[in-house]
Every structure is written in structure tokens, then in C-alpha cells.
Design an enzyme around this catalytic site. Structure first.
Site, PDB file in Angstrom:
ATOM      1  N   CYS A   1      -7.239  60.174 -15.963  1.00 13.63           N
ATOM      2  CA  CYS A   1      -8.294  59.431 -16.739  1.00 13.63           C
ATOM      3  C   CYS A   1      -9.681  60.052 -16.529  1.00 13.63           C
ATOM      4  O   CYS A   1     -10.300  60.246 -15.274  1.00 13.63           O
ATOM      5  CB  CYS A   1      -8.432  58.062 -16.355  1.00 13.63           C
ATOM      6  N   ASN A   2     -10.422  60.578 -17.529  1.00 17.91           N
ATOM      7  CA  ASN A   2     -11.854  61.312 -17.353  1.00 17.91           C
ATOM      8  C   ASN A   2     -12.944  60.201 -16.846  1.00 17.91           C
ATOM      9  O   ASN A   2     -13.704  60.571 -16.246  1.00 17.91           O
ATOM     10  CB  ASN A   2     -12.286  61.567 -18.912  1.00 17.91           C
ATOM     11  N   THR A   3     -12.605  58.760 -17.476  1.00 16.60           N
ATOM     12  CA  THR A   3     -13.532  57.842 -16.955  1.00 16.60           C
ATOM     13  C   THR A   3     -13.623  57.736 -15.570  1.00 16.60           C
ATOM     14  O   THR A   3     -14.690  57.660 -14.806  1.00 16.60           O
ATOM     15  CB  THR A   3     -13.277  56.561 -17.576  1.00 16.60           C
TER      16      THR A   3
ATOM     17  N   GLU B   1      -4.529  54.562 -30.439  1.00 15.02           N
ATOM     18  CA  GLU B   1      -3.595  53.586 -30.235  1.00 15.02           C
ATOM     19  C   GLU B   1      -3.002  53.047 -31.223  1.00 15.02           C
ATOM     20  O   GLU B   1      -1.929  52.603 -31.420  1.00 15.02           O
ATOM     21  CB  GLU B   1      -4.076  52.506 -28.943  1.00 15.02           C
TER      22      GLU B   1
ATOM     23  N   ASP C   1      -3.660  57.118 -14.996  1.00 17.08           N
ATOM     24  CA  ASP C   1      -4.469  56.803 -16.190  1.00 17.08           C
ATOM     25  C   ASP C   1      -4.817  55.547 -16.451  1.00 17.08           C
ATOM     26  O   ASP C   1      -3.996  54.692 -15.938  1.00 17.08           O
ATOM     27  CB  ASP C   1      -3.888  57.593 -17.358  1.00 17.08           C
ATOM     28  N   SER C   2      -5.640  55.022 -17.218  1.00 17.01           N
ATOM     29  CA  SER C   2      -6.085  53.801 -17.537  1.00 17.01           C
ATOM     30  C   SER C   2      -4.915  53.194 -18.448  1.00 17.01           C
ATOM     31  O   SER C   2      -5.009  51.990 -18.547  1.00 17.01           O
ATOM     32  CB  SER C   2      -7.625  53.692 -18.134  1.00 17.01           C
TER      33      SER C   2
ATOM     34  N   TYR D   1     -10.877  51.604 -19.515  1.00 19.28           N
ATOM     35  CA  TYR D   1     -11.742  51.742 -18.449  1.00 19.28           C
ATOM     36  C   TYR D   1     -13.290  52.338 -19.059  1.00 19.28           C
ATOM     37  O   TYR D   1     -13.967  51.927 -18.666  1.00 19.28           O
ATOM     38  CB  TYR D   1     -11.402  53.022 -17.428  1.00 19.28           C
ATOM     39  N   GLY D   2     -12.953  52.719 -20.274  1.00 17.81           N
ATOM     40  CA  GLY D   2     -14.025  53.816 -20.707  1.00 17.81           C
ATOM     41  C   GLY D   2     -15.351  52.591 -21.237  1.00 17.81           C
ATOM     42  O   GLY D   2     -16.641  53.147 -21.330  1.00 17.81           O
TER      43      GLY D   2
ATOM     44  N   CYS E   1     -11.663  62.906 -22.897  1.00 16.66           N
ATOM     45  CA  CYS E   1     -10.669  61.795 -22.692  1.00 16.66           C
ATOM     46  C   CYS E   1      -9.456  61.913 -23.248  1.00 16.66           C
ATOM     47  O   CYS E   1      -8.983  62.715 -23.833  1.00 16.66           O
ATOM     48  CB  CYS E   1     -11.261  60.576 -23.834  1.00 16.66           C
ATOM     49  N   THR E   2      -8.343  61.450 -22.273  1.00 19.12           N
ATOM     50  CA  THR E   2      -7.072  61.766 -22.115  1.00 19.12           C
ATOM     51  C   THR E   2      -6.265  61.627 -23.812  1.00 19.12           C
ATOM     52  O   THR E   2      -5.340  62.153 -24.408  1.00 19.12           O
ATOM     53  CB  THR E   2      -6.190  61.160 -21.415  1.00 19.12           C
ATOM     54  N   HIS E   3      -7.068  60.596 -24.486  1.00 19.26           N
ATOM     55  CA  HIS E   3      -6.557  60.308 -25.889  1.00 19.26           C
ATOM     56  C   HIS E   3      -6.690  61.329 -26.826  1.00 19.26           C
ATOM     57  O   HIS E   3      -6.255  61.083 -27.926  1.00 19.26           O
ATOM     58  CB  HIS E   3      -7.083  58.815 -26.357  1.00 19.26           C
TER      59      HIS E   3
END
Lengths: 267, 267
Positions: free
Chosen positions: A73-75, A152, A10-11, A42-43, A184-186
Site C-alpha cells: 500500500c502506497n498510503t 473496484e 495492502d489496504s 486507507y487513502g 497506488c496499487t490500484h
């Protein structure tokens, strides 16, 4: 049977929400995780930058002898999957296709919302694949760049995150969506506050679950599951130290792990 | 007289607020700007990562034959200035020392607030230098990690940014500060909303102005000012494409510039 680990990258540390799902459906598998915390996020970056970083991440995971790679990572999944697949023979799984399938199952009225980073939304990957599978479905996408820093910061459900969610999501609920892809993973970390903003009638779709399921099926079909008794080994690598790793390990995995720092620019 | 350009670098495009001040006090100087948009933000990263990136940025600016380098980024200024100075003979100016001097001039009651990124606050650089200059002064620091993404999102003075500012700054105003150092190049963009949160009695200190002044004095003393008639040439380099560059050029410099993309990892 194949005891080699599954690689996940992931980013940053958001991908731990994907690790969580993998651990849930395949507890005995060994996992190697890489989080590119030196170059997160990355987004907000260009397709070229995201692709360059993704290829380096794949090369790093290859040195760990992985049997499959999950791009958490979706991006990266929506911008650089082809480039990664062209670079190696190791099977590479993105989160977008499983996310699309889950969204198709979730919607009843054919109006689907997709939220993600600027780069994910700009790529149009979710939209293209959902409409490719079913041209009747209407997709409404919205970039929510503040959700990653909010998660975050640990502001996952306070007044600031709730107001930001309202600001971002009102236009989607006004379109009458009944399913919303958390692209998005977040974002699963902000699930409660996103849910409040869109209301109970909208189903939240987390691609991570569907992705873990897809990888399990793939490995089982090829006789590549690790059938060793007991829990698999999990190793974590980051490209920079960060406090968020410990915080998210607790929050997503309910456990402490140590991470090793590596220099990703040399891969 | 020395017509070589002044080099300026920042972790991203926030440093354009510093370029603005340099252009104001030294309009005839040539400027080369580098924004490390591929690896932004620095503020959430470790000292080691920030130092590695800063040294690469200095090496890149050296290839442009600069006569001085301004480290517009507070995170790099407070974590990596010594390492940069040890790496080259070109004079290197951070924003922290001028910011400290401006804060000492601004406070009447000896209670100073400092806001910045997590890495800037963690470094303790402002605190150390303010107290070093005058041990009577009390410094209260607070990391505000959401201010950079808020500014980049263009939410410089909406309800979300005002609420975030309140959340971050109430504890500082309760300490009775009468001066607040904006210890991050992005923060002047949020000036109005920060000002509302702390009230009129607190003076906002922008280190960029004092930095531009310091560099001008330094060059004048050495006979190194560019005394060519007319406006200097400005060149902009980024390590990744970003929409924010155009937006901030308009906002900070009131003008359009083109930026060239370079691969900073090779320096």
C-alpha cells in the site's frame, strides 16, 4: 536458504498487483497476503489511522513467521513506514523508495508526475525522496481519489473512467512531465485509460516491479532465498469478505484463490 | 419532557443530510452525531462487518445518554437493525421504513426504483418492505457504488458525475419508474445530477425527511420532546479526522462545527 514466507499487505485487494510482480521474479517463494478489506480505503484517512492499522497488519503477519514484509500500500508506505520498522526486527519494504528509483531512471527531461491517494500525496513522500536524490528534478503531484472506486467497480477503461482521468491528469500533462508514477496499487488496473489521458510521450512507472526486484536482491545477498524446486505456496487473508478479491485474482494473477477471513482489530 | 439528546450515527459524514432534517423539524432537540470516518464506507462491506461496526456505534452513543438513536446509514439500517435493537433498550430508528412509506406515497404507477450501496441493495430490505406493504408494486434496485466517492470528492454535478449517473440509471428509467428512493445518505448531495439522469417525471424520495418526522411523532406521543426554548446543542464525534466533515457541514448544515475524534474500536 530460508523457506519462510514473504508477507505482503495492502489496504485492500489492490496489492494483488504487487503479488503478481513478486510471483513473477520469485516464483518459488512462499507468500502470505493480507488485505485489510474491512477498513479499506486507507487513502482518504489520517496518518494516525493509517499508522494504527499498519501496525496491526504487521503484527498479524508476524504470527505467520514471515522473513520479510512488503507494504504494498502506497498510503501506508508513505505515512507509516518508520513506525512499522520501529515495531519489529523483520525487514520491512515499502513501495515508495523503489518507485522513486524507477522514476529517476524513467525521466529524461526531469519533470515527473506522481499520482496517488489523498493521504499519499499529502504525505509528500515521493516528492521529498525524488528531490532528495536529485534536486534538479521537478515533481508535480495530484491526488486522484476516484481511481480506487473506479477500479473496484470494474470501470477500468470506460467513458466515465476516461473522463475522470482527463479531469485529474490534464494539469500534469500541461506541466510537460515525461514520467508518471502510479503511486497506488490500484492504478495499474487503469493503466490503459491513464495512458490515453497523458499520451504516449509519458512513461508510466509502476513501483511494484521495482519493489519485487529490490526484495529479491535483499534476500539473495543474505542467502535467504527459498531455493526449493517448484512454485511456492500462496495464502490469502482478508479482514472482510469481498467480491473484488475473486475478480482481482483473475485479473491480476490469472488464477482463483480462496481467502480466509480474520478479525484484524484483535491484533 | 426529556432533554436528553437524540443520537445519530452514520458510516461517515453523509449522515449530516439526516441531521439537517432533524434540525429542521425539531430545532430545539439536542443532537449527538457520530460518523465512523475511520471505517467508511460500509456499503462495500459484508453484513457481518457492518453489524459489528453498528453495534460499536450504538454502544458509543449509549455513553452519551441518548433518548433515541437514528441510524442515518442506509447500509446499517438495512443490514443490522435487528441486531442493534436486540443489544439495547434505547429506541432505534432506521431510515428504511420511513423511506418505504415515503416511496409508497410518491408512486402513482406502482413502479419504484431504489438506489443505494452494494450492501443495501444486496440486503433486499427496501424491496421486501415495499412489496410487503403493497404486493402490486414493482421494485427495481440498482447499486451505485461510485456515488459516495463522487460526493466526497465534491464532484456533485460535473460531467463525470452526470455520465456516471446516466450509466447507472438508464436501466431504471427504461423500466418506467415514477419514484426513485435515494437509499444512501450521500445521494441527496447528487440530487441535481440524479434528477437530470432520470428526468422530471420521476419523483426523488429522500428517506431522511420521513425519518425525522417519524422520530418527532414517536417522542411527542411519549411526552419525550425537549420543549426548552431556543436551539438545541449539537455535538459531533468522528472516528478519524477528515476534510469532508467541514465541507459537508457547510453544504448540508450551512454552518461550521468542530468534531471530536474518538477511538471507536474500544467500544
Amino acid at each position: 536458504m530460508d523457506i519462510r514466507p514473504i508477507g505482503v499487505f495492502d489496504s485492500g485487494v489492490g496489492g494483488l498487483t504487487v503479488v503478481k510482480q513478486v510471483m513473477k521474479v520469485m516464483p518459488q517463494e512462499n507468500i502470505v497476503y493480507f488485505g485489510d478489506t474491512a477498513r479499506v480505503p486507507y487513502g482518504t484517512k489520517s496518518k494516525e489511522a493509517v499508522t494504527k492499522y499498519s501496525l496491526q497488519n504487521v503484527r498479524f503477519l508476524q504470527t505467520k513467521d514471515v522473513k520479510a514484509i512488503i507494504v504494498a500500500c502506497n498510503t501506508a508506505s508513505s505515512n507509516s513506514l518508520e513506525a512499522m520498522r520501529a515495531s519489529t526486527d523483520i525487514p520491512i519494504f515499502g513501495v515508495v523508495v523503489p518507485g522513486v528509483e524507477a522514476a529517476l531512471r524513467a525521466t529524461k527531461n526531469g519533470r515527473v508526475g506522481v499520482i496517488g491517494t489523498a493521504a499519499t500525496v499529502r504525505s509528500g513522500a515521493y516528492e521529498r525522496m525524488i528531490c532528495g536524490a536529485n534536486p534538479q528534478i521537478q515533481v508535480f503531484s495530484k491526488a486522484c481519489p476516484l481511481f480506487v472506486p473506479l477500479a473496484e467497480e470494474g470501470w477500468t477503461d470506460n467513458e466515465v473512467s476516461r473522463l475522470a482521468a482527463q479531469n485529474y491528469l490534464t494539469e500534469l500533462t500541461q506541466k510537460g512531465i515525461d514520467a508518471l508514477v502510479l503511486g497506488c496499487t490500484h492504478y495499474p488496473l487503469l493503466k490503459r485509460c491513464i495512458g490515453t489521458a497523458v499520451g504516449d510521450a509519458v512513461k508510466l512507472v509502476d513501483p511494484a516491479k521495482a519493489t519485487a526486484q529490490q526484495v529479491m536482491t535483499f534476500l539473495a545477498e543474505r542467502g535467504q532465498r527459498n531455493e526449493t524446486q517448484g512454485e511456492g505456496e500462496r495464502r490469502f487473508y482478508l479482514s472482510d469478505t469481498t467480491d473484488t478479491f475473486g475478480f482481482l485474482c483473475q485479473k491480476a494473477l490469472k488464477r482463483r484463490y480462496e481467502a480466509q477471513i480474520i478479525d484484524i482489530e484483535t491484533y
